[in-house]
Design a protein around this motif. Structure first.
Motif, short mmCIF file in Angstrom:
data_model
loop_
_atom_site.label_atom_id
_atom_site.label_comp_id
_atom_site.label_asym_id
_atom_site.label_seq_id
_atom_site.Cartn_x
_atom_site.Cartn_y
_atom_site.Cartn_z
N ASN A 171 0.95 -1.07 -0.01
CA ASN A 171 0.07 0.01 0.00
C ASN A 171 0.94 1.06 0.10
OD1 ASN A 171 -2.70 -0.89 -0.25
ND2 ASN A 171 -2.78 -1.42 2.01
N HIS A 172 2.11 1.21 -0.01
CA HIS A 172 3.07 2.22 0.29
C HIS A 172 3.91 2.09 -1.16
CE1 HIS A 172 1.39 2.54 4.06
NE2 HIS A 172 1.45 3.72 4.09
N ASN A 194 -0.79 7.20 -3.02
CA ASN A 194 -1.58 7.07 -1.85
C ASN A 194 -2.85 6.37 -2.05
OD1 ASN A 194 -3.16 7.44 0.70
ND2 ASN A 194 -2.09 9.65 0.93
N PHE A 195 -2.91 4.94 -1.61
CA PHE A 195 -3.96 4.17 -1.65
C PHE A 195 -5.26 4.55 -0.59
CE2 PHE A 195 -0.60 2.25 -3.47
CZ PHE A 195 -1.25 1.30 -4.31
N ASP A 196 -5.04 5.60 0.39
CA ASP A 196 -6.23 6.09 1.11
C ASP A 196 -6.77 7.19 0.71
OD1 ASP A 196 -5.74 3.57 2.94
OD2 ASP A 196 -3.93 4.68 3.57
N GLY A 224 -8.18 9.28 -6.09
CA GLY A 224 -7.45 9.09 -7.18
C GLY A 224 -7.22 10.36 -7.98
N PHE A 232 -4.67 6.60 -11.72
CA PHE A 232 -4.88 6.00 -10.61
C PHE A 232 -5.89 6.32 -9.61
CE2 PHE A 232 -3.44 5.73 -5.93
CZ PHE A 232 -2.94 4.43 -5.83
N PRO A 267 -7.98 4.45 -6.52
CA PRO A 267 -7.64 3.10 -5.64
C PRO A 267 -8.86 2.31 -5.34
CG PRO A 267 -6.69 5.32 -4.50
CD PRO A 267 -7.47 5.60 -5.99
N LEU A 277 -8.76 -0.71 -8.73
CA LEU A 277 -7.42 -1.13 -8.97
C LEU A 277 -7.22 -2.37 -9.79
CD1 LEU A 277 -5.42 -0.46 -5.82
CD2 LEU A 277 -4.94 0.81 -8.04
N THR A 289 -4.92 -5.37 -10.98
CA THR A 289 -3.59 -5.91 -10.50
C THR A 289 -3.30 -7.16 -11.26
OG1 THR A 289 -4.21 -7.15 -8.59
CG2 THR A 289 -3.59 -4.61 -8.40
N LEU A 296 0.92 -3.23 -10.52
CA LEU A 296 -0.26 -2.69 -11.09
C LEU A 296 -0.51 -2.49 -12.44
CD1 LEU A 296 0.08 0.58 -8.28
CD2 LEU A 296 -1.79 -1.18 -8.70
#
Length: 274
Positions: free
Chosen positions: A167-168, A212-214, A217, A235, A237, A240, A242, A256
């Motif tokens: 997530n980072h 930043n996934f939190d 987007g 992007f 979140p 996504l 994957t 991703l």
């Protein structure tokens, strides 16, 4: 035994199931032109709902039913439908890019649609991959349209905090490259971010940025490593795509998948249409 008797019990059960899985709902709002903010009349707003359908001979589950309406002279609409508590609305009109987004039942929507420019053609787009292979990170080269294991050969390269913390991710560039992020709230839209950004910024680029996934987007703009070309990728979140998933990441093989636009002519023009 009467062969018809099972149907005596089956039909009431199906009727109860149908009532439990559907309801009467409404989404209302306004459709406006994204650039001018003027209301757009005669836009078709519709949703497709799925559920039971009982005919003389059979019972069908997942049967599609389309509910639609048109905006009035002030761009206003009211869409009544039967089905789930949320609805995927599509707004279409000739000369505009189609719009799609999920809305909760009985909510109010302000839909911004982007006008097509017949004088300028959209730039070709593709699907980029960034991630790890055998625990080694790899980035993307827009000119070659391929992944790059060497950061010096990539226009965008990911750096990971640890093998288990996917997530980072921190994006980096090399050479004359740069990165800039514009969020959905800044664009004042809720999705389809690539549609609403026709031109890359001329300045304001950084050497690295975090994903930043939190947070909401948006669009990442990229000045490539030669310092003369531009690209952008979306992007989101909440949506996504994957390869490998979280288990693949811990095993060292994960990526991703991100939709991008790249202009090989060196212009900052990056128009995208679905």
């Amino acid at each position: 035994m009467n062969p018809l008797r099972p149907h005596v019990y089956l039909i009431p059960i199906l009727v109860l199931a149908l009532a439990a899985c559907s309801g009467e709902h409404t989404v209302e709002g306004t459709v406006v032109d994204y650039d001018t903010r003027e209301p757009v009349p005669n836009v078709r707003v519709q949703t497709r709902q799925y559920g039971w359908k009982i005919t003389r001979d059979s019972v069908v589950w997942d049967h599609p039913t389309v509910f639609d309406t048109l905006t009035d002279a002030q761009g206003r609409f009211r869409l009544d439908y039967e089905g789930a508590d949320s609805a995927k609305l599509q707004a279409t009109r000739k000369g505009y890019v189609p719009f799609t987004h999920w809305y909760e039942a009985d909510s109010t929507a302000v839909i911004k649609i982007k006008r097509k420019d017949p004088q300028r053609q959209p730039v070709k787009f593709g699907l980029m991959r960034i991630g790890v292979e055998n625990h080694q990170p790899f980035g993307w080269s827009f000119k070659e349209g391929r992944r790059a294991l060497d950061p010096e050969e990539a226009d965008v390269f990911p750096m990971f905090g640890s093998r288990t913390d996917w997530n980072h991710i921190r994006l980096t560039v090399s050479g004359g490259g740069g990165l800039q992020f514009i969020s959905g709230p800044e664009l004042e839209v809720e999705g389809d971010y690539l549609v609403y950004t026709d031109r890359a910024p001329s300045e304001g680029y950084a050497e690295n940025l975090s994903m930043n996934f939190d947070e909401p987007g948006g669009v990442y703009f990229v000045r490539t490593r030669d310092g003369r070309h531009y690209a952008k990728f979306e992007f989101d979140p909440t949506r996504l795509a994957t390869e490998g998933g979280s288990s693949g990441y811990t095993q060292g093989n994960w990526a991703l998948l991100l939709v991008y636009v790249y202009n090989p002519e060196g212009s900052r023009y990056l128009k995208y249409e679905k």
